[in-house]
Design a protein around this motif. Structure first.
Motif, PDB file in Angstrom:
ATOM      1  N   VAL A 124       0.844  -1.199   0.000  1.00  0.00           N
ATOM      2  CA  VAL A 124       0.000   0.000   0.000  1.00  0.00           C
ATOM      3  C   VAL A 124       0.883   1.256   0.000  1.00  0.00           C
ATOM      4  CG1 VAL A 124      -1.731   1.287   1.326  1.00  0.00           C
ATOM      5  CG2 VAL A 124      -1.940  -1.201   1.083  1.00  0.00           C
ATOM      6  N   GLU A 125       1.954   1.240   0.801  1.00  0.00           N
ATOM      7  CA  GLU A 125       2.875   2.383   0.854  1.00  0.00           C
ATOM      8  C   GLU A 125       3.554   2.628  -0.495  1.00  0.00           C
ATOM      9  OE1 GLU A 125       4.165   1.808   5.543  1.00  0.00           O
ATOM     10  OE2 GLU A 125       5.656   1.454   3.967  1.00  0.00           O
ATOM     11  N   LYS A 126       4.067   1.546  -1.082  1.00  0.00           N
ATOM     12  CA  LYS A 126       4.774   1.697  -2.364  1.00  0.00           C
ATOM     13  C   LYS A 126       3.835   2.146  -3.470  1.00  0.00           C
ATOM     14  CE  LYS A 126       9.194  -0.082  -2.166  1.00  0.00           C
ATOM     15  NZ  LYS A 126      10.115  -1.177  -2.389  1.00  0.00           N
ATOM     16  N   ALA A 127       2.621   1.645  -3.444  1.00  0.00           N
ATOM     17  CA  ALA A 127       1.649   2.033  -4.470  1.00  0.00           C
ATOM     18  C   ALA A 127       1.399   3.536  -4.397  1.00  0.00           C
ATOM     19  CB  ALA A 127       0.353   1.246  -4.297  1.00  0.00           C
ATOM     20  N   LEU A 128       1.277   4.047  -3.172  1.00  0.00           N
ATOM     21  CA  LEU A 128       1.039   5.482  -2.979  1.00  0.00           C
ATOM     22  C   LEU A 128       2.237   6.306  -3.433  1.00  0.00           C
ATOM     23  CD1 LEU A 128      -0.685   6.002   0.484  1.00  0.00           C
ATOM     24  CD2 LEU A 128      -1.352   7.054  -1.697  1.00  0.00           C
ATOM     25  N   ASN A 129       3.425   5.861  -3.058  1.00  0.00           N
ATOM     26  CA  ASN A 129       4.635   6.637  -3.339  1.00  0.00           C
ATOM     27  C   ASN A 129       5.099   6.534  -4.780  1.00  0.00           C
ATOM     28  OD1 ASN A 129       4.747   7.434  -0.669  1.00  0.00           O
ATOM     29  ND2 ASN A 129       6.090   5.751  -0.063  1.00  0.00           N
ATOM     30  N   LYS A 142      -8.291  -3.873  -0.790  1.00  0.00           N
ATOM     31  CA  LYS A 142      -9.362  -2.988  -0.312  1.00  0.00           C
ATOM     32  C   LYS A 142      -8.817  -1.602   0.015  1.00  0.00           C
ATOM     33  CE  LYS A 142     -12.430  -6.574   1.511  1.00  0.00           C
ATOM     34  NZ  LYS A 142     -13.104  -6.757   0.216  1.00  0.00           N
ATOM     35  N   LYS A 143      -7.665  -1.556   0.674  1.00  0.00           N
ATOM     36  CA  LYS A 143      -7.063  -0.251   1.000  1.00  0.00           C
ATOM     37  C   LYS A 143      -6.723   0.531  -0.273  1.00  0.00           C
ATOM     38  CE  LYS A 143      -5.212  -0.848   5.642  1.00  0.00           C
ATOM     39  NZ  LYS A 143      -6.207   0.056   6.267  1.00  0.00           N
ATOM     40  N   LEU A 144      -6.190  -0.176  -1.258  1.00  0.00           N
ATOM     41  CA  LEU A 144      -5.823   0.485  -2.520  1.00  0.00           C
ATOM     42  C   LEU A 144      -7.068   1.029  -3.223  1.00  0.00           C
ATOM     43  CD1 LEU A 144      -3.212  -2.129  -3.750  1.00  0.00           C
ATOM     44  CD2 LEU A 144      -2.723   0.238  -3.084  1.00  0.00           C
ATOM     45  N   LYS A 145      -8.139   0.255  -3.211  1.00  0.00           N
ATOM     46  CA  LYS A 145      -9.344   0.669  -3.936  1.00  0.00           C
ATOM     47  C   LYS A 145     -10.137   1.734  -3.175  1.00  0.00           C
ATOM     48  CE  LYS A 145      -8.727  -2.013  -7.551  1.00  0.00           C
ATOM     49  NZ  LYS A 145      -8.292  -1.429  -8.834  1.00  0.00           N
ATOM     50  N   ASN A 185      -8.668   4.250  -1.617  1.00  0.00           N
ATOM     51  CA  ASN A 185      -7.932   5.514  -1.709  1.00  0.00           C
ATOM     52  C   ASN A 185      -7.997   6.065  -3.136  1.00  0.00           C
ATOM     53  OD1 ASN A 185      -5.970   7.551  -1.850  1.00  0.00           O
ATOM     54  ND2 ASN A 185      -4.706   6.549  -0.282  1.00  0.00           N
ATOM     55  N   PRO A 186      -8.527   7.274  -3.299  1.00  0.00           N
ATOM     56  CA  PRO A 186      -8.625   7.845  -4.653  1.00  0.00           C
ATOM     57  C   PRO A 186      -7.278   7.925  -5.369  1.00  0.00           C
ATOM     58  CG  PRO A 186      -9.746   9.234  -3.047  1.00  0.00           C
ATOM     59  CD  PRO A 186      -9.033   8.171  -2.270  1.00  0.00           C
ATOM     60  N   GLN A 187      -6.193   8.019  -4.605  1.00  0.00           N
ATOM     61  CA  GLN A 187      -4.865   8.120  -5.226  1.00  0.00           C
ATOM     62  C   GLN A 187      -4.376   6.803  -5.830  1.00  0.00           C
ATOM     63  OE1 GLN A 187      -1.753  10.607  -3.388  1.00  0.00           O
ATOM     64  NE2 GLN A 187      -3.096  10.640  -1.611  1.00  0.00           N
ATOM     65  N   THR A 188      -4.940   5.685  -5.368  1.00  0.00           N
ATOM     66  CA  THR A 188      -4.470   4.383  -5.864  1.00  0.00           C
ATOM     67  C   THR A 188      -5.588   3.551  -6.500  1.00  0.00           C
ATOM     68  OG1 THR A 188      -4.745   3.510  -3.608  1.00  0.00           O
ATOM     69  CG2 THR A 188      -2.524   4.157  -4.262  1.00  0.00           C
ATOM     70  N   ARG A 189      -6.795   4.056  -6.428  1.00  0.00           N
ATOM     71  CA  ARG A 189      -7.967   3.313  -6.901  1.00  0.00           C
ATOM     72  C   ARG A 189      -7.855   2.868  -8.363  1.00  0.00           C
ATOM     73  NH1 ARG A 189     -12.763   6.824  -5.622  1.00  0.00           N
ATOM     74  NH2 ARG A 189     -12.449   5.920  -3.562  1.00  0.00           N
ATOM     75  N   GLY A 190      -7.238   3.724  -9.187  1.00  0.00           N
ATOM     76  CA  GLY A 190      -7.195   3.455 -10.624  1.00  0.00           C
ATOM     77  C   GLY A 190      -6.120   2.458 -11.060  1.00  0.00           C
ATOM     78  N   ILE A 191      -5.288   2.026 -10.128  1.00  0.00           N
ATOM     79  CA  ILE A 191      -4.193   1.110 -10.508  1.00  0.00           C
ATOM     80  C   ILE A 191      -4.751  -0.313 -10.615  1.00  0.00           C
ATOM     81  CG2 ILE A 191      -1.916   0.192  -9.882  1.00  0.00           C
ATOM     82  CD1 ILE A 191      -1.557   2.710  -8.063  1.00  0.00           C
TER      83      ILE A 191
END
Ligand code: MN
Length: 132
Positions: A45-50, A72-75, A77-83
């Protein structure tokens, strides 16, 4: 022709098994992708954000936070949802695949991972040839 890493070819590998991680890393490097690595769901989750990878390959059984909770955490968060997040699953029985997809994964690759499956899935999200 010389292969070089281009923008838009970042693939985050989330895998706690060092042998699987190494295999995926080598394959991705060989094919000109830029591999990033995480060994736990929290790190994923951290790496996806960064790093904002273009695709995430997510093992299911992981320390700290499993692959489904990390998804679930990735989806959320609007910053990572699209990955796009692809499940790496040993549970390739039909019913299990459907339940993984119902969790919100964008695709899956059954383990043991074949090069062909990996490249086919990546080509959906990262076109092999980008136009000028
Ligand atoms: Mn695992």
């Amino acid at each position: 022709m010389e292969r070089k890493v281009e923008m838009g070819r970042k693939v985050l590998i989330v895998e706690d098994n060092p042998e699987n991680l190494e295999l995926l890393r080598e394959l991705l490097l060989f094919k000109g992708y830029e591999p990033l690595e995480a060994g736990t769901g929290v790190e994923a989750v951290e790496k996806a954000l960064n790093e904002k990878p273009d695709v995430i390959l997510m093992d299911i059984q992981l320390p700290e936070l499993d692959g489904i909770m990390a998804l679930k955490k990735l989806k959320e968060n609007p910053q990572t949802r699209g990955i796009p997040v692809i499940a790496l699953t040993a549970h390739a029985m039909k019913g299990e695949v459907e339940s993984f997809m119902a969790e919100g994964f964008d695709g899956y690759i059954a383990k043991p991972i074949s090069i062909k499956d990996l490249l086919r899935v990546l080509s959906i999200y990262i076109p092999e040839e980008k136009g000028p």
